[in-house]
Design a protein around this motif. Structure first.
Motif, PDB file in Angstrom:
ATOM      1  N   GLY A 122      -1.617   9.162   2.070  1.00 63.02           N
ATOM      2  CA  GLY A 122      -3.038   9.201   2.492  1.00 63.02           C
ATOM      3  C   GLY A 122      -4.144   9.044   1.389  1.00 63.02           C
ATOM      4  N   ALA A 123      -3.538   8.385   0.362  1.00 66.61           N
ATOM      5  CA  ALA A 123      -4.566   8.470  -0.841  1.00 66.61           C
ATOM      6  C   ALA A 123      -5.782   7.353  -0.653  1.00 66.61           C
ATOM      7  CB  ALA A 123      -4.046   7.744  -2.101  1.00 66.61           C
ATOM      8  N   PRO A 124      -6.958   7.761  -0.991  1.00 66.53           N
ATOM      9  CA  PRO A 124      -8.379   7.096  -0.555  1.00 66.53           C
ATOM     10  C   PRO A 124      -7.869   5.464  -1.240  1.00 66.53           C
ATOM     11  CG  PRO A 124      -8.790   8.666  -2.218  1.00 66.53           C
ATOM     12  CD  PRO A 124      -7.451   9.126  -1.833  1.00 66.53           C
ATOM     13  N   HIS A 125      -8.414   4.723  -0.417  1.00 75.14           N
ATOM     14  CA  HIS A 125      -8.482   3.028  -0.973  1.00 75.14           C
ATOM     15  C   HIS A 125      -9.165   2.847  -2.197  1.00 75.14           C
ATOM     16  CE1 HIS A 125      -7.406  -1.016  -0.203  1.00 75.14           C
ATOM     17  NE2 HIS A 125      -8.521  -1.237  -0.473  1.00 75.14           N
ATOM     18  N   PRO A 126     -10.071   3.681  -2.582  1.00 78.54           N
ATOM     19  CA  PRO A 126     -10.816   3.297  -3.787  1.00 78.54           C
ATOM     20  C   PRO A 126      -9.936   3.657  -5.049  1.00 78.54           C
ATOM     21  CG  PRO A 126     -12.588   4.381  -2.376  1.00 78.54           C
ATOM     22  CD  PRO A 126     -11.265   4.338  -1.863  1.00 78.54           C
ATOM     23  N   LEU A 127      -9.263   5.042  -4.868  1.00 78.25           N
ATOM     24  CA  LEU A 127      -8.180   5.128  -5.911  1.00 78.25           C
ATOM     25  C   LEU A 127      -7.253   4.142  -6.264  1.00 78.25           C
ATOM     26  CD1 LEU A 127      -6.818   7.104  -7.997  1.00 78.25           C
ATOM     27  CD2 LEU A 127      -5.600   8.091  -6.001  1.00 78.25           C
TER      28      LEU A 127
ATOM     29  N   GLU B  32      -7.251   1.143  -5.315  1.00 79.72           N
ATOM     30  CA  GLU B  32      -7.922  -0.159  -5.961  1.00 79.72           C
ATOM     31  C   GLU B  32      -7.854  -0.154  -7.335  1.00 79.72           C
ATOM     32  OE1 GLU B  32     -11.450  -1.028  -3.726  1.00 79.72           O
ATOM     33  OE2 GLU B  32     -10.443  -2.618  -2.735  1.00 79.72           O
ATOM     34  N   ARG B  33      -8.290   1.163  -7.753  1.00 74.25           N
ATOM     35  CA  ARG B  33      -8.674   1.314  -9.138  1.00 74.25           C
ATOM     36  C   ARG B  33      -7.073   1.404  -9.883  1.00 74.25           C
ATOM     37  NH1 ARG B  33     -10.277   6.574  -9.504  1.00 74.25           N
ATOM     38  NH2 ARG B  33      -8.338   7.391 -11.134  1.00 74.25           N
TER      39      ARG B  33
ATOM     40  N   ARG C 110       0.870  -1.303   0.020  1.00 71.35           N
ATOM     41  CA  ARG C 110      -0.024   0.004   0.072  1.00 71.35           C
ATOM     42  C   ARG C 110       0.936   1.314  -0.039  1.00 71.35           C
ATOM     43  NH1 ARG C 110      -5.413   1.244   1.626  1.00 71.35           N
ATOM     44  NH2 ARG C 110      -5.453  -0.830   2.586  1.00 71.35           N
TER      45      ARG C 110
ATOM     46  N   ALA D 140       0.970   3.997  -3.080  1.00 72.15           N
ATOM     47  CA  ALA D 140       0.617   5.388  -2.437  1.00 72.15           C
ATOM     48  C   ALA D 140       1.796   6.365  -2.403  1.00 72.15           C
ATOM     49  CB  ALA D 140      -0.286   5.462  -1.175  1.00 72.15           C
TER      50      ALA D 140
ATOM     51  N   TRP E 119      -2.886  -5.936   1.142  1.00 67.64           N
ATOM     52  CA  TRP E 119      -2.225  -4.538   0.833  1.00 67.64           C
ATOM     53  C   TRP E 119      -1.035  -4.164   2.002  1.00 67.64           C
ATOM     54  CZ3 TRP E 119      -3.238  -1.032  -2.822  1.00 67.64           C
ATOM     55  CH2 TRP E 119      -4.127  -1.280  -3.854  1.00 67.64           C
TER      56      TRP E 119
END
Length: 587
Positions: A436-441, A443-444, A427, A431, A462
């Motif tokens: 601190g990137a959001p998890h949906p980003l 995952e994408r 992770r 990142a 992760w």
């Protein structure tokens, strides 16, 4: 000694620490000077006979008070002076590290990492000793020498004149040896850098060393470097080993002189037995400043040699600098290169010649060329890892040299063939550019890079630590992780520098399909040796020997005679041979 000018700002910053520590040091040393006087009084009381224990209590009590003051003083100077030197070491090391991050890749091409590590550790330790214990030895030595000589001449001037005869010889010997110690220590530090370089290089490439069964070769190389380091140390030890016995011998002659002349004066009654004992104590105390002077010279010479090595790095000017009045760069719309000629040094031939091209916004550009044709050099200039000639690389019509450097690099994402990963979790690596990137980003982008399909194989998903340089991952997994890392930043320009070389053709097609969907409407530059990869681009430039040999679409270049068509046909034959490996045998 000019090297010590580097430490002046730090000395000013911690001036109060040094002043308080020096006062505490003087308290401890001054209290130590009082003890022989109390011993003198006690000895005289005993020597004259007819005394009571009550008479001895006073000098004994004063000795206990002096001992208490010595303890408090020593604690004080250790806390203040050692504390200041430790803080200076930490700040100077941080300054060195910050400066190293500002230097260009060209500096690291000519400087070994092992040497830099030695400067950041071994040399810093020598500087700490010079800014701490050297000051203690200097202040304590000067104070003790002056005070002891004053006391000796005050209580028995004739005897003092006899007993200090060896000390000028000691001083001359110390000064003459100082320069030799400094030169030898510089050689020791340089040799230690070679040992560090050998170890760092081998351990970083341990898998290559083992796969080629070259352990014995590198063991011998390390042994040679270690032997040189040992020999240089031994030369220094021999000098230092000679130094201490001679100082001790010369200092011991003072005791002989005291026994000869002091004994005579006690017999004739010129001095009391207590004064004789006190003089002996003071002469023994005077030996420490003399020996400490030798240690002081050693520390100062070592510190100067180490500071010179640190200053060599700090005085290196970064080749890539922020312009004085940088132009802001909110977004990258268009990239233009005009008549670019570039070489890494004036002594080397140019790696790029007469390069002119335009990369419109939202287009995907391909670069093809043999190894050494200048593709990666062109990318490094776009990221301003090296400085192009003025007016040759333009972003949105502005010279790249005038743009804000941090904004420029923040808007360009690069995935290189050599995938570098940090010793952190999966992770954290993806990142890296967006803490601190959001998890949906995450995952994408992991889905675009197809690293998500391997997630079930990672023990902790992760949060799996991937080891130093991503050692626990395969080559393809490393490349896909770095692709996801670059995509997470969502840069205006994404550059693939042969970034799919470690993945199979099917995975490459999946990545490219998802990549172009993700990057629709944004600029991409793809460097590849595979024509199948470049066929997805809007326009292709073919480089050879630093020049643009051809340019056009995949369709037009495939139909025109030239290097691109030759590579197309060659790769078609390779694929045909892979599909029908036994065709020739059957015929």
């Amino acid at each position: 000694m000019k090297a010590y000018l580097t430490l002046l700002p730090y000395f000013r910053q911690y001036l109060r620490w040094y002043l308080v520590g020096s006062v505490a040091l003087l308290v401890a040393s001054g209290s130590q000077l009082l003890i022989p006087l109390f011993i003198r009084d006690a000895v005289d009381i005993i020597a004259f006979g007819d005394f009571t224990l009550q008479q001895l209590l006073r000098p004994l009590l004063f000795m206990m008070l002096a001992a208490t003051a010595i303890v408090i003083g020593r604690l004080g100077w250790r806390f203040c002076i050692h504390g200041a030197s430790r803080r200076i070491e930490g700040q100077l090391r941080s300054r060195l590290f910050s400066h190293l991050l500002r230097l260009s890749p060209a500096y690291y091409n000519r400087t070994s990492i092992g040497d830099l590590m030695a400067r950041a550790t071994n040399d810093m330790n020598a500087i700490r000793m010079a800014s701490g214990m050297a000051l203690v030895a200097a202040v304590d030595g000067v104070f003790m020498t002056i005070a002891i000589l004053a006391i000796l001449f005050a209580q028995a001037p004739q005897l003092a004149a006899y007993t200090i005869i060896p000390f000028p010889l000691i001083t001359l010997f110390i000064l003459s040896l100082g320069k030799i110690v400094g030169k030898l220590f510089r050689g020791v530090q340089d040799s230690f850098s070679q040992v560090s370089t050998q170890a760092q290089e081998v351990l970083s490439g341990i898998s290559v060393v083992k796969s080629y069964a070259k352990q014995d070769r590198f063991i011998q190389r390390f042994a040679d470097a270690n032997w040189d380091y040992q020999q240089r140390n031994m030369r220094l030890v021999r000098i230092w080993g000679l130094f201490m016995p001679i100082i001790t011998f010369l200092s011991g002659t003072t005791t002989l002189l005291l026994l000869r002349f002091g004994g005579e004066q006690v017999i004739i009654g010129s001095i009391s037995p207590g004064t004789f004992v006190a003089t002996l104590s003071y002469l023994q105390l005077l030996v420490w400043p003399m020996m400490g002077a030798g240690w002081l010279v050693n520390l100062i010479q070592r510190g100067a040699a180490s500071l010179q090595r640190i200053n060599e790095v700090l005085d290196t000017e970064p080749e890539i600098c922020q312009p004085d009045n940088p132009r802001p760069l909110d977004t990258i719309e268009q990239i233009e290169i005009r008549n670019l000629n570039f070489h890494y040094s004036p002594q080397e031939p140019p790696v790029l010649q007469d390069i002119s091209l335009t990369i419109p916004h939202g287009k995907t550009i391909g670069l093809l060329g043999r190894t050494g044709s200048g593709k990666s050099s062109l990318i490094q200039l776009l990221c301003r890892l090296y400085n192009p000639p003025p007016g040759t690389v333009l972003i949105n019509g502005s010279d790249i040299l005038q743009l804000d450097l941090q904004q420029l690099r923040a808007r360009i994402g690069v995935v290189s063939q050599n995938s570098f990963l940090f010793s952190a979790t999966l992770r954290d690596n993806i990142a890296f550019g967006v803490p601190g990137a959001p998890h949906p980003l995450l995952e994408r982008v992991a889905g675009v890079a197809t690293i998500d399909r391997d997630m079930q194989d990672f023990p902790r998903g992760w949060e799996t630590p991937i080891g130093e340089r991503g050692i626990t991952l395969s080559g393809g997994q490393k490349q896909r992780t770095t692709i996801a890392r670059a995509l997470a930043v969502q840069p205006d320009v994404l550059i693939f520098d042969d970034a799919l070389s470690a993945v199979d053709t099917e995975t490459e097609e999946n990545i490219l399909e998802r990549l172009f969907a993700e990057r629709r409407g944004r600029t991409n530059i793809i460097i590849s040796h595979r024509v199948s990869t470049l066929s997805h681009t809007d326009y292709i430039y073919v480089l050879d020997h630093g020049r643009i040999l051809q340019h056009g679409t995949h369709r037009s270049l495939s139909r025109s005679a030239g290097l691109y068509r030759d590579i197309v046909l060659m790769q078609q034959l390779d694929r045909a041979h892979e599909d029908h490996p036994h065709h020739e045998d059957q015929q």
